[in-house]
Write an enzyme that holds these catalytic residues in place. Structure first.
Site, PDB file in Angstrom:
ATOM      1  N   HIS A   1      31.632 -57.651  14.263  1.00 13.32           N
ATOM      2  CA  HIS A   1      30.716 -58.006  15.343  1.00 13.32           C
ATOM      3  C   HIS A   1      30.921 -57.140  16.579  1.00 13.32           C
ATOM      4  O   HIS A   1      30.016 -57.009  17.399  1.00 13.32           O
ATOM      5  CB  HIS A   1      30.861 -59.488  15.693  1.00 13.32           C
ATOM      6  CG  HIS A   1      30.230 -60.395  14.684  1.00 13.32           C
ATOM      7  ND1 HIS A   1      29.630 -61.588  15.011  1.00 13.32           N
ATOM      8  CD2 HIS A   1      30.093 -60.274  13.341  1.00 13.32           C
ATOM      9  CE1 HIS A   1      29.152 -62.160  13.915  1.00 13.32           C
ATOM     10  NE2 HIS A   1      29.430 -61.378  12.888  1.00 13.32           N
TER      11      HIS A   1
ATOM     12  N   HIS B   1      31.367 -60.204   3.127  1.00  6.68           N
ATOM     13  CA  HIS B   1      31.390 -61.561   2.597  1.00  6.68           C
ATOM     14  C   HIS B   1      32.312 -61.718   1.394  1.00  6.68           C
ATOM     15  O   HIS B   1      32.382 -62.799   0.820  1.00  6.68           O
ATOM     16  CB  HIS B   1      29.967 -61.995   2.229  1.00  6.68           C
ATOM     17  CG  HIS B   1      29.059 -62.123   3.411  1.00  6.68           C
ATOM     18  ND1 HIS B   1      27.693 -62.297   3.296  1.00  6.68           N
ATOM     19  CD2 HIS B   1      29.318 -62.104   4.746  1.00  6.68           C
ATOM     20  CE1 HIS B   1      27.153 -62.374   4.506  1.00  6.68           C
ATOM     21  NE2 HIS B   1      28.124 -62.254   5.397  1.00  6.68           N
TER      22      HIS B   1
END
EC number: 1.11.1.21
Length: 717
Positions: A94, A262
């Site tokens: 992020h 993920h």
């Protein structure tokens, strides 16, 4: 005396009782994006060199401490499955994922995740905990490691600790010390505002406005629940393709990064999001900068709420494997809701052994989940092909992801010359805009003599040097004069570079380069310097413009044409040029370019004044050329700009006549990019300094200093 209970201090701009001075005039030109270049907020002092501190860093010891931290679970924020890897990777992802190619802003290069608004974006919920977990390491190594580097290193080490062979890592990101004012994140007035309403970032058939990359205010990339929160994997795939392309990623890199991100860790939504407190910037003072605190329920470990989604994507969320594709492709998935009410997918008839274990109790098996973005990798035909290949070839997936992760986390660092450390990969990658080393041992005086005798005009020399250097962006350190890419596609054909004139000048420089053993890049800058020296001498000042040699010449094979298209100037107020009319005013476009070039308001002012009188306007335009001595480096622009013997009369949307008050005779013409230096109170203050009778020499010296800064902006060695 004051009455009891009355406030004893004057209310400053940081209180609710006061607005900033310019809040009364919201349409006035805001120079704040240039004032952030000030160093007063930096506690390290002007003599501090991060590169010098890095040389003292014990990288091996730092990595060991980082690996130890990853498995040292803390009671105040326990690690999932005893490993903080997923949390650290999300923090690094992020941090880097806010980068966008259109203006090079965002990204991991400054450690901006520590400050508003990014530290309080909904998508960054609980990443404040990750940074607090890192604080003991930052405290120990101090100035030898920036927060910007530490956050990316944490994510990279996390992957290594879980079994991925990473591609490499570079130190060299320097911290900022206050929120960035230059980055446009969107015009929405609420977090996660859906498209279509007032201030929407979308228009037409879901066309995302430039330079934005994320789909919503407060998100890093796409909405994991679907477009505007409505599950539809194929529509989400369209959003992903646009968003990742604006982060400089192709389809294969998009699939790799989504799947690789993920493969480890989990999402947290096992509770009620209404129980969470405010984000860090709005949190009470006793929370000490932490946000999203849950004082109503347990709120940590298996009961934490972050995104609202709940569950891991893979069977073994603390190890690097191909489990993501095994579950995604081998099971059918149905839409459901998390305990927090978020849309997500769960597998149908999953085998018990394929379920991940609970983060706190390994005897409990939990249902894995997929987001709308994950299902998009299965439903979109192109993404599906790539996913199938990765599924069948884990080694290829790992290699592709490792390179994509390196690109994601280093894209905004600029060329390889800025890299530092033992893990910098030797391989040159085209997205790094490689430039070969240039010759340094040549006879500069001989080169200067040939340039002077070449027949090129002062305007030709100065303009070509400016056009070559102006592409530099301090945001992602791309562009600039080094490499002489102005002679390659796409730059040689850009309208703003006046291709016919440019080709004529480059032909002269290439001949001189071959004769003297100097790079074209150096020749271009040296020519510009000569032009300025000649113009200054004509004004009575015998000066020498500083010159640094060693620029190299890139070749077309080193240049990704599509990647460089985003550097094309659509406006350049320094040359009084607009490619076309825009919604944004010319003066606002000038400020944006100035900020990207790393210039201050004062430097912008002095450069404008000099460029105008040197006659460097696009196409030879006379707008803003307030002098009878064009080609002479003088302060005439400012003298005449501030002269009250003249009136300014509009003649069009962006054109004005400068008229003598007594005779009403038109003396000069101008644009908004000229008038603003007499209109804006701050810029006029600078203009008046340079218009003074005793500052003629100061003007010349300041112009040369600002010019040299622009010419050398991309010389990182």
């Amino acid at each position: 005396m004051t009455s009891k209970g009355m406030c004893p201090v004057a209310h400053g701009a940081n209180t609710e009782a006061s607005e900033t001075p310019m809040a009364w005039w919201p349409k006035a030109l805001n120079l704040d994006i240039l004032h952030q270049q000030d160093t007063k907020t930096n506690p390290m002092g002007s003599s501090f060199s991060y590169r010098d501190e890095l040389k003292k860093l014990d990288v091996g010891a730092l990595k060991k401490d980082m690996k130890d931290l990853l498995t040292n679970s803390q009671d105040w924020w326990p690690a999932d499955w005893g490993h903080y890897g997923g949390l650290m990777i999300r923090m690094a992802w992020h941090s880097a994922g806010s980068y966008r190619i259109a203006d090079g802003r965002g990204g991991a290069g400054t450690g901006n995740q520590r400050f508003a608004p990014i530290n309080s974006w909904p998508d960054n919920a609980n990443l404040d905990k990750a940074r607090r977990l890192l604080w003991p390491i930052k405290k120990k190594y101090g100035n030898k490691i920036s927060w910007a580097d530490l956050m990316i290193l944490a994510g990279t080490i996390a992957y290594e600790s879980m079994g991925l062979k990473t591609f490499g890592f570079s130190f060299g990101r320097e911290d900022i010390w206050h929120p960035e004012k230059d980055i446009y994140w969107g015009s929405e007035k609420e977090w996660l505002q859906k498209s279509g309403g007032k201030g929407s970032r979308y228009s037409g058939e879901r066309e995302l406005s430039n330079p934005l990359a994320a789909v919503m205010m407060g998100l890093i990339y796409v909405n994991p629940e679907g477009v505007d929160g409505k599950p539809d994997p194929l529509k989400t795939a369209q959003d992903m393709r646009v968003t990742f392309a604006r982060m400089a990623m192709n389809d294969e890199e998009t699939v790799a990064l989504t799947a690789g991100g993920h493969t480890v860790g989990k999402a947290h939504g096992n509770g009620n999001a209404a129980n969470l407190g405010p984000a860090p910037e709005a949190a009470p003072i006793d929370e000490q900068g932490l946000g999203w605190m849950n004082h109503k329920t347990r709120g940590i470990g298996r009961d934490a709420v972050t995104s609202g989604l709940e569950g891991a994507w893979t069977t073994h969320p603390t190890q690097w494997d191909n489990g993501y594709f095994n579950l995604l492709l081998n099971y059918d998935w149905k839409l459901t809701e998390s305990p927090a009410g978020a849309h997500q997918y769960e597998p149908i008839n999953i085998k018990e052994e394929d379920k991940p274990v609970d983060v706190e109790d390994a005897s409990i098996r939990c249902m894995p989940m997929m987001t709308d973005a994950d299902i998009a990798l299965k439903m979109d035909p192109e993404y599906r092909k790539i996913s199938e290949r990765f599924s069948k070839d884990q080694a290829y997936f790992s290699e592709t992801f490792a390179k994509a992760w390196f690109k994601l986390t280093h894209r905004d660092m600029g060329p390889k010359a800025r890299y530092f450390g033992p893990d910098v990969p030797k391989e040159e990658l085209i997205w790094q805009d490689p430039i070969p080393s240039g010759p340094k041992s040549y006879d500069i005086d001989a080169v200067k003599a040939k340039i002077k005798a070449s027949g090129l005009s002062m305007s030709d020399m100065v303009t070509t040097a400016w056009d070559s250097a102006r592409t530099f962006r301090g945001s992602d350190k791309r562009g600039g004069a080094n490499g002489a890419r102005i002679r390659l596609a796409p730059q040689k054909d850009w309208m703003g570079n006046e291709p016919e004139r440019l080709a004529r000048v480059l032909a002269v420089y290439e001949k001189i380069g071959k004769e003297c053993g100097i790079s074209i890049a150096d020749t271009i800058i040296l020519g510009g310097n000569i032009g300025i020296e000649q113009a200054a001498k004509a004004g009575g000042f015998d000066v020498k413009v500083p010159f640094t040699s060693g620029r190299g010449d890139a070749i077309q094979a080193m240049t990704d044409v599509e990647s460089f298209e985003v550097l094309e100037p659509l406006a350049d107020g320094f040359r009084n040029w607009l490619k076309e009319s825009y919604v944004v005013t010319p003066e606002e476009l000038l400020l944006d370019r100035t900020q990207l070039m790393g210039l201050t308001a004062q430097e912008m002012t002095v450069l404008i004044g000099g460029m105008r009188v040197l006659g460097t306007n696009y196409g030879g335009s006379k707008q803003g050329v307030f002098t009878e001595k064009e080609g002479v480096l003088s302060n005439d622009f400012f003298v005449n700009l501030t002269d009250m013997n003249y009136l300014w009369k509009p003649t069009g949307q962006n054109s004005y006549d400068i008229v003598e008050r007594n005779t009403e005779k038109t003396k000069w013409t101008a644009t908004r990019a000229d008038l603003v230096f007499g209109s804006n109170s701050i810029l006029r203050a600078y203009a008046e300094v340079y218009a003074q009778d005793d500052n003629k020499e100061k003007f010349v010296n300041d112009f040369i200093a600002a010019w040299t800064k622009v010419m050398n902006a991309d010389l990182f060695n």
